[in-house]
Design a protein around this motif. Structure first.
Motif, PDB file in Angstrom:
ATOM      1  N   PRO A  57       0.817  -1.225   0.000  1.00 25.51           N
ATOM      2  CA  PRO A  57       0.000   0.000   0.000  1.00 25.51           C
ATOM      3  C   PRO A  57       0.848   1.272   0.000  1.00 25.51           C
ATOM      4  O   PRO A  57       0.543   2.235  -0.699  1.00 25.51           O
ATOM      5  CB  PRO A  57      -0.826  -0.129   1.291  1.00 25.51           C
ATOM      6  N   ALA A  58       1.945   1.300   0.771  1.00 25.99           N
ATOM      7  CA  ALA A  58       2.775   2.515   0.833  1.00 25.99           C
ATOM      8  C   ALA A  58       3.421   2.801  -0.523  1.00 25.99           C
ATOM      9  O   ALA A  58       3.489   3.948  -0.972  1.00 25.99           O
ATOM     10  CB  ALA A  58       3.854   2.359   1.893  1.00 25.99           C
ATOM     11  N   ARG A  59       3.858   1.772  -1.202  1.00 25.53           N
ATOM     12  CA  ARG A  59       4.501   1.955  -2.502  1.00 25.53           C
ATOM     13  C   ARG A  59       3.466   2.331  -3.563  1.00 25.53           C
ATOM     14  O   ARG A  59       3.745   3.113  -4.470  1.00 25.53           O
ATOM     15  CB  ARG A  59       5.258   0.687  -2.889  1.00 25.53           C
ATOM     16  N   GLU A  60       2.269   1.788  -3.415  1.00 23.30           N
ATOM     17  CA  GLU A  60       1.192   2.136  -4.350  1.00 23.30           C
ATOM     18  C   GLU A  60       0.849   3.631  -4.221  1.00 23.30           C
ATOM     19  O   GLU A  60       0.671   4.325  -5.214  1.00 23.30           O
ATOM     20  CB  GLU A  60      -0.042   1.283  -4.034  1.00 23.30           C
ATOM     21  N   ARG A  61       0.795   4.129  -2.970  1.00 29.79           N
ATOM     22  CA  ARG A  61       0.487   5.552  -2.746  1.00 29.79           C
ATOM     23  C   ARG A  61       1.533   6.436  -3.413  1.00 29.79           C
ATOM     24  O   ARG A  61       1.221   7.447  -4.028  1.00 29.79           O
ATOM     25  CB  ARG A  61       0.460   5.858  -1.240  1.00 29.79           C
ATOM     26  N   LEU A  62       2.778   6.021  -3.309  1.00 30.62           N
ATOM     27  CA  LEU A  62       3.858   6.802  -3.902  1.00 30.62           C
ATOM     28  C   LEU A  62       3.772   6.778  -5.433  1.00 30.62           C
ATOM     29  O   LEU A  62       3.942   7.804  -6.092  1.00 30.62           O
ATOM     30  CB  LEU A  62       5.201   6.225  -3.434  1.00 30.62           C
ATOM     31  N   LEU A  63       3.511   5.612  -5.976  1.00 27.34           N
ATOM     32  CA  LEU A  63       3.406   5.505  -7.433  1.00 27.34           C
ATOM     33  C   LEU A  63       2.259   6.366  -7.943  1.00 27.34           C
ATOM     34  O   LEU A  63       2.336   6.955  -9.005  1.00 27.34           O
ATOM     35  CB  LEU A  63       3.194   4.046  -7.868  1.00 27.34           C
ATOM     36  N   GLN A  64       1.192   6.450  -7.158  1.00 24.75           N
ATOM     37  CA  GLN A  64       0.026   7.218  -7.591  1.00 24.75           C
ATOM     38  C   GLN A  64       0.331   8.722  -7.666  1.00 24.75           C
ATOM     39  O   GLN A  64      -0.196   9.426  -8.515  1.00 24.75           O
ATOM     40  CB  GLN A  64      -1.106   6.979  -6.597  1.00 24.75           C
ATOM     41  N   ALA A  65       1.217   9.187  -6.763  1.00 25.92           N
ATOM     42  CA  ALA A  65       1.437  10.635  -6.634  1.00 25.92           C
ATOM     43  C   ALA A  65       2.058  11.240  -7.894  1.00 25.92           C
ATOM     44  O   ALA A  65       1.655  12.325  -8.325  1.00 25.92           O
ATOM     45  CB  ALA A  65       2.334  10.908  -5.427  1.00 25.92           C
ATOM     46  N   ALA A  66       3.037  10.564  -8.479  1.00 28.24           N
ATOM     47  CA  ALA A  66       3.772  11.180  -9.589  1.00 28.24           C
ATOM     48  C   ALA A  66       2.868  11.399 -10.810  1.00 28.24           C
ATOM     49  O   ALA A  66       2.828  12.512 -11.354  1.00 28.24           O
ATOM     50  CB  ALA A  66       4.994  10.349  -9.935  1.00 28.24           C
ATOM     51  N   PRO A  67       2.122  10.405 -11.261  1.00 26.89           N
ATOM     52  CA  PRO A  67       1.282  10.643 -12.436  1.00 26.89           C
ATOM     53  C   PRO A  67       0.176  11.663 -12.184  1.00 26.89           C
ATOM     54  O   PRO A  67      -0.211  12.386 -13.095  1.00 26.89           O
ATOM     55  CB  PRO A  67       0.682   9.265 -12.745  1.00 26.89           C
ATOM     56  N   VAL A  68      -0.329  11.756 -10.946  1.00 24.27           N
ATOM     57  CA  VAL A  68      -1.338  12.779 -10.645  1.00 24.27           C
ATOM     58  C   VAL A  68      -0.729  14.168 -10.882  1.00 24.27           C
ATOM     59  O   VAL A  68      -1.372  15.075 -11.412  1.00 24.27           O
ATOM     60  CB  VAL A  68      -1.843  12.648  -9.188  1.00 24.27           C
ATOM     61  N   ALA A  69       0.549  14.322 -10.502  1.00 27.69           N
ATOM     62  CA  ALA A  69       1.191  15.639 -10.576  1.00 27.69           C
ATOM     63  C   ALA A  69       1.447  16.089 -12.009  1.00 27.69           C
ATOM     64  O   ALA A  69       1.604  17.277 -12.261  1.00 27.69           O
ATOM     65  CB  ALA A  69       2.514  15.605  -9.806  1.00 27.69           C
ATOM     66  N   SER A  70       1.504  15.171 -12.951  1.00 26.90           N
ATOM     67  CA  SER A  70       1.988  15.570 -14.283  1.00 26.90           C
ATOM     68  C   SER A  70       0.955  15.440 -15.397  1.00 26.90           C
ATOM     69  O   SER A  70       1.319  15.503 -16.562  1.00 26.90           O
ATOM     70  CB  SER A  70       3.246  14.767 -14.629  1.00 26.90           C
ATOM     71  N   VAL A  71      -0.326  15.329 -15.051  1.00 29.18           N
ATOM     72  CA  VAL A  71      -1.316  15.112 -16.129  1.00 29.18           C
ATOM     73  C   VAL A  71      -1.381  16.260 -17.127  1.00 29.18           C
ATOM     74  O   VAL A  71      -1.638  16.043 -18.310  1.00 29.18           O
ATOM     75  CB  VAL A  71      -2.758  14.836 -15.615  1.00 29.18           C
ATOM     76  N   GLY A 227       7.863   6.253 -19.786  1.00 28.30           N
ATOM     77  CA  GLY A 227       6.643   5.516 -20.150  1.00 28.30           C
ATOM     78  C   GLY A 227       5.476   5.885 -19.248  1.00 28.30           C
ATOM     79  O   GLY A 227       4.356   6.139 -19.721  1.00 28.30           O
ATOM     80  N   ILE A 228       5.729   5.935 -17.939  1.00 25.88           N
ATOM     81  CA  ILE A 228       4.631   6.250 -17.005  1.00 25.88           C
ATOM     82  C   ILE A 228       4.233   7.716 -17.148  1.00 25.88           C
ATOM     83  O   ILE A 228       3.055   8.058 -17.039  1.00 25.88           O
ATOM     84  CB  ILE A 228       5.013   5.904 -15.544  1.00 25.88           C
ATOM     85  N   PHE A 229       5.211   8.591 -17.430  1.00 25.17           N
ATOM     86  CA  PHE A 229       4.858   9.990 -17.674  1.00 25.17           C
ATOM     87  C   PHE A 229       3.892  10.086 -18.863  1.00 25.17           C
ATOM     88  O   PHE A 229       2.923  10.860 -18.830  1.00 25.17           O
ATOM     89  CB  PHE A 229       6.107  10.840 -17.954  1.00 25.17           C
ATOM     90  N   CYS A 230       4.141   9.301 -19.891  1.00 25.96           N
ATOM     91  CA  CYS A 230       3.246   9.334 -21.062  1.00 25.96           C
ATOM     92  C   CYS A 230       1.830   8.909 -20.662  1.00 25.96           C
ATOM     93  O   CYS A 230       0.844   9.497 -21.132  1.00 25.96           O
ATOM     94  CB  CYS A 230       3.766   8.424 -22.178  1.00 25.96           C
ATOM     95  N   LEU A 231       1.718   7.901 -19.796  1.00 23.59           N
ATOM     96  CA  LEU A 231       0.386   7.473 -19.335  1.00 23.59           C
ATOM     97  C   LEU A 231      -0.303   8.627 -18.629  1.00 23.59           C
ATOM     98  O   LEU A 231      -1.494   8.880 -18.813  1.00 23.59           O
ATOM     99  CB  LEU A 231       0.497   6.295 -18.365  1.00 23.59           C
ATOM    100  N   SER A 232       0.452   9.329 -17.792  1.00 23.22           N
ATOM    101  CA  SER A 232      -0.100  10.435 -17.017  1.00 23.22           C
ATOM    102  C   SER A 232      -0.522  11.581 -17.930  1.00 23.22           C
ATOM    103  O   SER A 232      -1.657  12.053 -17.896  1.00 23.22           O
ATOM    104  CB  SER A 232       0.945  10.906 -16.007  1.00 23.22           C
ATOM    105  N   ARG A 233       0.403  12.039 -18.776  1.00 21.50           N
ATOM    106  CA  ARG A 233       0.110  13.196 -19.616  1.00 21.50           C
ATOM    107  C   ARG A 233      -1.001  12.880 -20.619  1.00 21.50           C
ATOM    108  O   ARG A 233      -1.710  13.781 -21.086  1.00 21.50           O
ATOM    109  CB  ARG A 233       1.391  13.670 -20.320  1.00 21.50           C
ATOM    110  N   ALA A 234      -1.177  11.596 -20.947  1.00 23.78           N
ATOM    111  CA  ALA A 234      -2.259  11.213 -21.863  1.00 23.78           C
ATOM    112  C   ALA A 234      -3.618  11.672 -21.333  1.00 23.78           C
ATOM    113  O   ALA A 234      -4.522  11.998 -22.104  1.00 23.78           O
ATOM    114  CB  ALA A 234      -2.249   9.700 -22.090  1.00 23.78           C
TER     115      ALA A 234
END
Ligand SMILES: CC(C)(COP(=O)(O)OP(=O)(O)OC[C@H]1O[C@@H](n2cnc3c(N)ncnc32)[C@H](O)[C@@H]1OP(=O)(O)O)[C@@H](O)C(=O)NCCC(=O)NCCS
Length: 275
Positions: A57-71, A227-234
């Motif tokens: 759960p802690a790692r999932e929360r962290l992974l979630q934060a970065a793509p939210v920030a860069s949409v 790759g994950i940035f692309c998912l976010s910015r998409a």
């Protein structure tokens, strides 16, 4: 070759450890889809698909934060502008998304990949007691072999990128919980510190640099940061492309037509009299 051998060869050609499909059955990384639906979040699904296991759960929360920030970063961001222009020229949403994603490279949005490599260079040079020296050496190496612009630092609009600090605060909290080591955060902060000393001014960590800290701490390979940035910015690209579909303007250029560009070439001349 027997038919069985041929079939085995064809199956081997498309081998994968990610998705297992048979009539009436779908499983990702071994988990049946009916167990995943409604149970895991989209970031956890991204982790499962890329890494093969579910995150804590802690790692999932962290992974979630970065793509939210860069949409999104507004219509001036090349990726978003291109999405609007593409739709105004008649492209459907998928075409607009594809055109826009293609602009995400080392300079715009894709710097996270190089930033992870830079942080790893710092860490390999030695982090105990002398991380600033290691950062200085890594900066020298990057500057002499690649570019004077260090990936993940500086921003054209923001004197201080408002997305970086909240991300680093989350990383610090995850370090206190023991979820990640904090080594990438230390390397990134050392780069920022040494850069400031050398330049005499702060060139602050930007969203790509901060997100790269998260991806590095979480153990993602450098290319996956992009790759994950692309998912976010998409997400932002899709939203702007969709907004544009509701407008009447067609064939939208980078500026309204009453604004001229500057022509710097030959003055008007004539072909008359030419051989
Ligand atoms: C984002 C970026 C294009 C903005 O550049 P800019 O604000 O137009 O910066 P300029 O080219 O005007 O540079 C201004 C000064 O800051 C320095 N600078 C800016 N960004 C720098 C960086 N990332 N690393 C080192 N120095 C940097 C320049 O060397 C220059 O210094 P100088 O006056 O001594 O020559 C640039 O910072 C950059 O390329 N960063 C790396 C790529 C990146 O992280 N992109 C993601 C952005 S969210």
């Amino acid at each position: 070759m027997s038919e069985t051998e041929l079939r085995e060869q064809a199956a081997h050609w498309w081998r994968t450890s990610i998705c297992d499909i048979a009539p009436g059955r779908i499983a990702y990384r071994g988990y049946p889809i009916e167990e995943l639906i409604g149970r895991i979040s989209f970031p956890a699904m991204v982790w499962l698909m890329l890494r093969g296991e579910l995150p804590t759960p802690a790692r999932e929360r962290l992974l979630q934060a970065a793509p939210v920030a860069s949409v999104d970063h507004g219509p001036h961001a090349p990726s978003i502008a291109i999405a609007q222009m593409a739709v105004s020229c008649g492209l459907p949403l998928n075409g607009a998304i594809a055109s826009a994603i293609n602009t995400l490279d080392d300079v715009h949005g894709g710097a996270g990949e190089e930033a992870i490599e830079l942080y790893e260079d710092v860490l390999q040079r030695g982090e105990v007691g002398s991380i600033d020296r290691a950062a200085g050496d890594a900066i020298d190496h990057f500057t002499s072999t690649r570019s004077k612009y260090l990936p993940g630092f500086g921003h054209r609009f923001h004197p201080v990128d408002p997305r970086a600090e909240p991300i680093l605060a989350l990383v610090d909290a995850a370090v206190s919980e023991g979820a990640v080591s904090g080594r990438y955060a230390n390397a990134a902060r050392a780069i920022e510190r040494v850069l400031q000393e050398r330049k005499g001014k702060l060139i602050p960590m930007n969203i790509d640099g901060a997100a790269a800290v998260i991806y590095g701490e979480l153990g993602f390979a450098a290319p996956l940061a992009r790759g994950i940035f692309c998912l976010s910015r998409a997400v932002g690209i899709l939203a702007h492309a969709w907004e544009q579909t509701g407008r009447k303007d067609r064939n939208k250029g980078p500026m309204p037509k009453q604004f001229e560009y500057k022509y710097e070439g030959q003055p008007r001349r004539s072909l008359k009299g030419a051989p």
